[in-house]
Design a protein around this motif. Structure first.
Motif, PDB file in Angstrom:
ATOM      1  N   CYS A 149      -8.398   4.917   8.509  1.00 37.03           N
ATOM      2  CA  CYS A 149      -6.767   4.377   8.322  1.00 37.03           C
ATOM      3  C   CYS A 149      -6.601   5.205   7.271  1.00 37.03           C
ATOM      4  N   GLY A 201      -2.601   5.949   5.036  1.00 34.66           N
ATOM      5  CA  GLY A 201      -1.447   5.516   4.471  1.00 34.66           C
ATOM      6  C   GLY A 201      -0.804   5.884   3.467  1.00 34.66           C
ATOM      7  N   ALA A 258       3.578   2.712   4.755  1.00 34.97           N
ATOM      8  CA  ALA A 258       3.357   2.979   6.135  1.00 34.97           C
ATOM      9  C   ALA A 258       1.700   3.154   6.312  1.00 34.97           C
ATOM     10  N   ARG A 259       1.270   2.780   7.317  1.00 36.51           N
ATOM     11  CA  ARG A 259      -0.098   3.138   7.556  1.00 36.51           C
ATOM     12  C   ARG A 259      -0.351   3.445   8.973  1.00 36.51           C
ATOM     13  N   ILE A 260      -1.491   4.369   9.358  1.00 38.92           N
ATOM     14  CA  ILE A 260      -1.797   4.733  10.721  1.00 38.92           C
ATOM     15  C   ILE A 260      -3.208   4.486  10.898  1.00 38.92           C
ATOM     16  N   THR A 279       0.193   1.805  14.222  1.00 37.47           N
ATOM     17  CA  THR A 279       1.009   1.970  13.034  1.00 37.47           C
ATOM     18  C   THR A 279       1.676   0.667  12.510  1.00 37.47           C
ATOM     19  N   ASN A 280       1.802   0.578  11.202  1.00 28.86           N
ATOM     20  CA  ASN A 280       2.320  -0.684  10.552  1.00 28.86           C
ATOM     21  C   ASN A 280       3.261  -0.129   9.415  1.00 28.86           C
ATOM     22  N   TYR A 281       4.418  -0.597   9.256  1.00 26.27           N
ATOM     23  CA  TYR A 281       5.423  -0.234   8.357  1.00 26.27           C
ATOM     24  C   TYR A 281       5.869  -1.490   7.204  1.00 26.27           C
ATOM     25  N   THR A 339       8.786   7.378   9.681  1.00 28.87           N
ATOM     26  CA  THR A 339       7.703   7.416  10.530  1.00 28.87           C
ATOM     27  C   THR A 339       6.513   8.275  10.078  1.00 28.87           C
ATOM     28  N   ILE A 340       5.308   7.436  10.424  1.00 32.36           N
ATOM     29  CA  ILE A 340       4.022   7.969   9.999  1.00 32.36           C
ATOM     30  C   ILE A 340       3.316   8.415  11.050  1.00 32.36           C
ATOM     31  N   SER A 341       2.796   9.625  10.980  1.00 32.96           N
ATOM     32  CA  SER A 341       2.097  10.483  11.811  1.00 32.96           C
ATOM     33  C   SER A 341       0.793  11.417  11.258  1.00 32.96           C
ATOM     34  N   CYS A 372      -7.165  -0.140  10.071  1.00 35.22           N
ATOM     35  CA  CYS A 372      -6.130  -0.794   9.245  1.00 35.22           C
ATOM     36  C   CYS A 372      -5.806  -2.326   9.438  1.00 35.22           C
TER      37      CYS A 372
END
Length: 121
Positions: free
Chosen positions: A33, A35, A49-51, A57-59, A68-70, A102
């Motif tokens: 995870c 973030g 945000a985390r991925i 993904t979570n915001y 936007t996380i990537s 995550c």
């Protein structure tokens, strides 16, 4: 050990965009995870945000639909695309890495040094 190096912060007017990058070095095989957190002056650090390694993904509610996380696993780099920026997004932004998935609340086992984002009205 894991080292995280952020870049991409800066100053922008409200409504503008920035992309933050976080280069990841070291023993990453147990990191599931990644973030982004932020901390504004006088406020507590908060998860943004985390991925997860499987693409989950979570915001935070405050950034949904704008950030936007990537991640690019080939480059060992995490990104945060920030659009429609608001003055209240002004903060120091930190990259974070977590052993394990995550799940639960936002947490971190490793931190980057931070990159400043300033949004003017």
């Amino acid at each position: 050990q894991v080292q995280l190096v952020e870049s991409g912060g800066g100053s922008v007017q409200a409504g503008g965009s920035l992309r933050l990058s976080c280069a990841v070095f070291g023993l990453t095989y147990s990191i599931d995870c990644m973030g982004w957190f932020r901390q504004a002056p006088g406020k507590e650090r908060e998860g943004v945000a985390r991925i997860a390694s499987d693409g989950y993904t979570n915001y935070a509610d405050s950034v949904k639909g704008r950030f936007t996380i990537s991640q690019d696993n080939a480059k060992n780099t995490l990104y945060l695309q920030m659009n429609s920026l608001k003055p209240e997004d002004t903060a120091m932004y930190y990259c974070a890495a977590v052993y394990g998935y995550c799940s639960g609340g936002y947490r971190a086992d490793y931190w980057g040094q931070g990159t400043q984002v300033t949004v003017s009205s």
